[in-house]
Design a protein around this motif. Structure first.
Motif, short mmCIF file in Angstrom:
data_model
loop_
_atom_site.label_atom_id
_atom_site.label_comp_id
_atom_site.label_asym_id
_atom_site.label_seq_id
_atom_site.Cartn_x
_atom_site.Cartn_y
_atom_site.Cartn_z
N VAL A 60 0.83 -1.21 0.00
CA VAL A 60 0.00 0.00 0.00
C VAL A 60 0.86 1.26 0.00
O VAL A 60 1.92 1.30 0.61
CB VAL A 60 -0.95 0.01 1.22
CG1 VAL A 60 -2.05 -1.02 1.02
CG2 VAL A 60 -0.22 -0.25 2.53
N ILE A 61 0.35 2.27 -0.69
CA ILE A 61 1.08 3.53 -0.88
C ILE A 61 0.16 4.69 -0.47
O ILE A 61 -1.01 4.70 -0.82
CB ILE A 61 1.49 3.68 -2.37
CG1 ILE A 61 2.45 2.56 -2.78
CG2 ILE A 61 2.08 5.06 -2.64
CD1 ILE A 61 3.72 2.43 -1.99
N GLY A 62 0.72 5.66 0.27
CA GLY A 62 -0.09 6.78 0.73
C GLY A 62 -1.20 6.30 1.67
O GLY A 62 -2.29 6.86 1.69
N PHE A 63 -0.88 5.30 2.43
CA PHE A 63 -1.89 4.57 3.22
C PHE A 63 -1.86 4.98 4.69
O PHE A 63 -0.78 5.14 5.23
CB PHE A 63 -1.58 3.07 3.09
CG PHE A 63 -2.66 2.14 3.55
CD1 PHE A 63 -3.67 1.75 2.69
CD2 PHE A 63 -2.67 1.64 4.84
CE1 PHE A 63 -4.67 0.88 3.10
CE2 PHE A 63 -3.67 0.78 5.27
CZ PHE A 63 -4.67 0.40 4.39
N PHE A 75 7.76 8.31 -4.75
CA PHE A 75 8.96 7.73 -4.14
C PHE A 75 8.63 6.41 -3.45
O PHE A 75 9.34 5.41 -3.59
CB PHE A 75 9.57 8.69 -3.11
CG PHE A 75 10.75 8.09 -2.39
CD1 PHE A 75 12.02 8.15 -2.94
CD2 PHE A 75 10.58 7.41 -1.19
CE1 PHE A 75 13.10 7.55 -2.30
CE2 PHE A 75 11.65 6.81 -0.54
CZ PHE A 75 12.91 6.89 -1.10
N GLU A 76 7.52 6.41 -2.70
CA GLU A 76 7.10 5.22 -1.97
C GLU A 76 6.83 4.06 -2.94
O GLU A 76 7.20 2.91 -2.67
CB GLU A 76 5.81 5.56 -1.20
CG GLU A 76 5.70 4.89 0.15
CD GLU A 76 4.40 5.25 0.86
OE1 GLU A 76 4.09 4.53 1.82
OE2 GLU A 76 3.70 6.21 0.47
N ALA A 77 6.20 4.37 -4.07
CA ALA A 77 5.89 3.34 -5.07
C ALA A 77 7.17 2.76 -5.68
O ALA A 77 7.31 1.54 -5.81
CB ALA A 77 4.99 3.92 -6.15
N LYS A 78 8.11 3.63 -6.04
CA LYS A 78 9.38 3.16 -6.61
C LYS A 78 10.16 2.32 -5.59
O LYS A 78 10.76 1.30 -5.93
CB LYS A 78 10.23 4.36 -7.06
CG LYS A 78 9.71 5.05 -8.31
CD LYS A 78 10.59 6.25 -8.65
CE LYS A 78 10.17 6.92 -9.95
NZ LYS A 78 10.93 8.17 -10.18
N GLY A 84 10.60 -5.43 -4.07
CA GLY A 84 10.00 -6.68 -4.51
C GLY A 84 8.50 -6.67 -4.76
O GLY A 84 7.92 -7.72 -5.08
N ALA A 85 7.84 -5.52 -4.65
CA ALA A 85 6.39 -5.50 -4.86
C ALA A 85 6.02 -5.78 -6.31
O ALA A 85 6.68 -5.31 -7.24
CB ALA A 85 5.81 -4.15 -4.44
N LYS A 113 1.38 5.57 -11.82
CA LYS A 113 1.34 4.52 -12.86
C LYS A 113 2.57 4.61 -13.75
O LYS A 113 3.17 3.59 -14.11
CB LYS A 113 0.05 4.66 -13.68
CG LYS A 113 -0.11 3.58 -14.76
CD LYS A 113 -0.09 2.16 -14.20
CE LYS A 113 -0.15 1.13 -15.31
NZ LYS A 113 0.13 -0.24 -14.82
N LYS A 114 2.97 5.83 -14.09
CA LYS A 114 4.17 6.03 -14.91
C LYS A 114 5.41 5.48 -14.18
O LYS A 114 6.27 4.84 -14.79
CB LYS A 114 4.34 7.53 -15.21
CG LYS A 114 5.38 7.85 -16.27
CD LYS A 114 5.26 9.31 -16.68
CE LYS A 114 6.48 10.06 -16.19
NZ LYS A 114 6.37 11.51 -16.41
N ALA A 115 5.46 5.72 -12.88
CA ALA A 115 6.62 5.29 -12.09
C ALA A 115 6.72 3.77 -11.97
O ALA A 115 7.83 3.23 -11.86
CB ALA A 115 6.54 5.91 -10.69
N ILE A 116 5.58 3.08 -12.01
CA ILE A 116 5.62 1.62 -11.81
C ILE A 116 5.47 0.83 -13.11
O ILE A 116 5.58 -0.40 -13.10
CB ILE A 116 4.59 1.14 -10.77
CG1 ILE A 116 3.15 1.29 -11.28
CG2 ILE A 116 4.77 1.89 -9.44
CD1 ILE A 116 2.11 0.61 -10.39
#
Length: 216
Positions: A60-63, A75-78, A84-85, A113-116
């Motif tokens: 989870v991101i921004g959670f 940053f959190e997503a990257k 390993g996500a 979405k672009k970042a991942i």
């Protein structure tokens, strides 16, 4: 109906220990759930437990509030991917949406979405705080930003998934975006009803109960 391949076996409570996460992963392997959904700090540990399995690793991101800056969420997503996500469940900026700033919300989803890249992005709109018009706007923002899923709830708001909300979300998503129902899914009958409404993922901490309870 085989429910296991629809279930994100979830443990996000603040008291979850490394041992709890390890148990969750082993349960997911045993019951062949499609994914586990865990806090980002435990990704590396979970990855090592899941390494020889087909269970996907979601975080989870921004959670759970969604009010962080876009840059912090990106940053959190990257960082999550580096640890390993396979899948990201992000919370939108609820206040911005309610303030009429749907473009802000759409741009933020698009940035993540672009970042991942090709990894799965699920967008949590936290339906319990939104009017029907806001739910529609949130779904449209997610769709326009190329999200893979729109998701009902964090499980930490004032309410979880409802059949009515999923119906509304499906009208916007159509076959262009998948739906994840989460929050309060605790019995097999409810789970099956969500799947019949067009949901393709169920976020629940009651996954074992759902798959081991006898069919009526």
């Amino acid at each position: 109906m085989q429910l296991n391949q629809f279930i994100d076996h979830t443990l996000l409570k603040p008291t979850a220990t490394p041992e709890d996460i390890e148990s969750l992963c082993k349960e997911a392997i045993a019951h062949q759930f499609i994914a586990v959904c865990i806090p980002p700090s435990y990704l590396k540990h979970a990855k090592s437990v899941l390494k020889d399995s087909n269970v996907k690793l979601a975080t989870v991101i921004g959670f759970p509030l969604g009010a962080m800056t876009t840059e912090a969420k990106v940053f959190e997503a990257k960082d999550a991917l580096a640890n390993g996500a396979d899948e990201i469940d992000m919370v939108i900026n609820i206040g911005m949406l309610k303030g009429g700033e749907a473009n802000y919300v759409e741009n933020e989803i698009a940035e993540i979405k672009k970042a991942i890249g090709s990894k799965i992005l699920k967008v949590i709109i936290e339906t319990c705080y939104l009017t029907d018009a806001e739910k529609e706007a949130a779904c449209e923002a997610a769709l326009n930003a190329n999200a893979d899923f729109v998701k009902t709830s964090t499980g930490f708001g004032t309410g979880g998934a409802t059949f009515e909300d999923v119906d509304l979300m499906k009208r916007i998503a159509g076959d262009k975006m998948q739906i994840k129902a989460s929050g309060g899914i605790k019995d097999r009958e409810t789970a099956i009803k969500y799947l019949e409404l067009g949901v393709s993922r169920l976020g629940t901490s009651s996954g074992i109960k759902l798959v081991t309870s006898e069919e009526n």
